[in-house]
Enzyme design. Structure first.
Site, PDB file in Angstrom:
ATOM      1  N   THR A 176       0.857  -1.188   0.000  1.00  0.00           N
ATOM      2  CA  THR A 176       0.000   0.000   0.000  1.00  0.00           C
ATOM      3  C   THR A 176       0.892   1.235   0.000  1.00  0.00           C
ATOM      4  OG1 THR A 176      -1.863  -1.002   1.132  1.00  0.00           O
ATOM      5  CG2 THR A 176      -1.515   1.315   1.560  1.00  0.00           C
ATOM      6  N   ARG A 204     -14.565  -6.842   0.410  1.00  0.00           N
ATOM      7  CA  ARG A 204     -13.769  -6.462   1.586  1.00  0.00           C
ATOM      8  C   ARG A 204     -13.134  -5.069   1.390  1.00  0.00           C
ATOM      9  NH1 ARG A 204      -8.208  -4.928   2.705  1.00  0.00           N
ATOM     10  NH2 ARG A 204      -7.812  -5.429   4.868  1.00  0.00           N
ATOM     11  N   VAL A 205     -13.262  -4.252   2.401  1.00  0.00           N
ATOM     12  CA  VAL A 205     -12.648  -2.935   2.381  1.00  0.00           C
ATOM     13  C   VAL A 205     -11.729  -2.813   3.598  1.00  0.00           C
ATOM     14  CG1 VAL A 205     -13.059  -0.453   2.464  1.00  0.00           C
ATOM     15  CG2 VAL A 205     -14.650  -1.926   1.222  1.00  0.00           C
ATOM     16  N   GLY A 206     -10.537  -2.323   3.375  1.00  0.00           N
ATOM     17  CA  GLY A 206      -9.580  -2.169   4.476  1.00  0.00           C
ATOM     18  C   GLY A 206      -9.616  -0.772   5.071  1.00  0.00           C
ATOM     19  N   GLY A 228      -0.740  -1.712   6.775  1.00  0.00           N
ATOM     20  CA  GLY A 228      -0.710  -2.871   7.668  1.00  0.00           C
ATOM     21  C   GLY A 228      -2.004  -3.647   7.588  1.00  0.00           C
ATOM     22  N   GLY A 230      -5.346  -4.197   7.719  1.00  0.00           N
ATOM     23  CA  GLY A 230      -6.436  -3.239   7.716  1.00  0.00           C
ATOM     24  C   GLY A 230      -7.529  -3.467   8.748  1.00  0.00           C
TER      25      GLY A 230
HETATM   26  N1  ASP Z   1      -3.921  -1.596   4.986  1.00  0.00           N
HETATM   27  C1  ASP Z   1      -4.169  -2.183   3.697  1.00  0.00           C
HETATM   28  C2  ASP Z   1      -5.474  -2.926   3.723  1.00  0.00           C
HETATM   29  O1  ASP Z   1      -5.757  -3.569   4.722  1.00  0.00           O
HETATM   30  C3  ASP Z   1      -3.133  -3.137   3.283  1.00  0.00           C
HETATM   31  C4  ASP Z   1      -1.751  -2.566   3.233  1.00  0.00           C
HETATM   32  O2  ASP Z   1      -1.364  -1.739   4.045  1.00  0.00           O
HETATM   33  O3  ASP Z   1      -1.019  -2.974   2.331  1.00  0.00           O
HETATM   34  O4  ASP Z   1      -6.192  -2.915   2.745  1.00  0.00           O
END
Ligand code: ASP
Length: 309
Positions: A176, A204-206, A228, A230
């Site tokens: 990300t 799914r949404v983070g 991190g 999510g």
């Molecule tokens: N935080 C992001 C998510 O959970 C993933 C990431 O940080 O790469 O969608």
């Protein structure tokens, strides 16, 4: 002159020294450098923090190395669903999009939601309708295809697991992306963009597109972009938590960020990191994983491009 500064990240995770070839490491650092330069030049020329974070994130979205835009991970349906958000600390205006596909630069769509709509958060079909109305061209699936990402997906596609792109043990691509900046007027902003997690399903949404969780900015306190797991970052309301510790406990941006990443989010089982800046241009980039692609530059001449602890 007011100090100005920018920090960017390309994801936190199991990044162990020696895992990557020198060539790959160089490619990552060079992509981070390009994004840093892009944002820093805007600040140096007197541009706004909001513009700087958007433009820095665009550079990272256009690289296949990171899990955002071009390099977004595959969903359980072998497609790409991207999320992004942006917030201006001066106005507290914010824009976010989720579950979008085919958009080359999700962060620009989030910025358009902030500036050209009455809303903060558009998702799925509706967000795509909004993009169409604002003349976004759609890229085809081939633009987002990446062999390594596809292999990561093939490995777990028949399972129920979904995976943080940057937690796989093997040689792989991570991240990300995000940026935070403080401009010459002391205004701050934050931007975050992601493809989410490999093999994700059910829409799914983070945390990345959620204002307060993965992204937040307020001139009173700080601008924050997270990376991190999510699910934990949503429950920890991480970005806003850093802001609250500054506002209500008078902690510095460094202490507040440390407290959240090394204590509060760990207590609920979350791993990852964040980048943060305050209105005086002070930067913090803590993470509780092995590494985090990160870089920062200040008007005082300090520049860092780092991957490992
Ligand atoms: N935080 C992001 C998510 O959970 C993933 C990431 O940080 O790469 O969608």
């Amino acid at each position: 002159m007011q100090k100005f500064s920018i920090a960017i990240h390309g994801g936190a995770g199991t990044l162990v020294k020696g895992m990557m070839t020198p060539k790959k490491e160089k490619a990552y650092k060079s992509a981070l450098q390009d994004a840093l330069n892009k944002g820093y030049t805007i600040l140096k020329d007197g541009g706004s923090a909001t513009k700087a974070v958007e433009q820095a994130v665009i550079v990272l979205e256009n690289s296949h190395l990171f899990n955002a835009g071009k390099g977004a991970v595959f969903t359980a349906k072998e497609t790409h669903e991207m999320d992004a958000s942006i917030m201006c600390g001066k106005t507290l205006n914010a824009g976010a999009v989720s579950l979008i596909s085919g958009i080359k630069n999700p962060i620009s769509l989030a910025k358009d939601v902030m500036e050209k709509s009455e809303h903060v958060f558009l998702a799925g079909k509706g967000a795509m309708e909004f993009a169409k109305e604002h003349n976004y061209q759609l890229e085809n699936e081939a633009y987002f295809y990446d062999e390594l990402r596809h292999d990561q997906w093939l490995e777990i596609r028949d399972t129920d697991s979904f995976q943080l792109d940057h937690s796989v043990k093997k040689d792989s691509k991570f991240g990300t992306v995000g940026a935070v900046a403080c401009d010459q007027n002391g205004n701050i902003a934050a931007a975050t963009s992601t493809g989410g997690m490999t093999n994700k399903k059910y829409g799914r949404v983070g945390d990345s597109p959620m204002i307060g969780a993965g992204n937040y900015a307020n001139n009173k306190t700080c601008a924050v972009s997270c990376t991190g797991s999510g699910e934990f970052f949503i429950r920890g309301v991480v970005a806003y938590d850093v802001s609250c510790l500054m506002e209500f406990k008078n902690l510095s941006v460094a202490d507040a960020s440390e407290e959240v990443i090394h204590k509060r989010i760990l207590e609920i089982g979350g791993d990852g990191g964040l980048i943060a800046v305050d209105k005086n241009g002070n930067i913090a980039m803590p993470f509780n994983t092995e590494g985090m692609y990160r870089a920062s530059k200040t008007s005082e001449g300090n520049e860092e491009i780092l991957i490992y602890k």
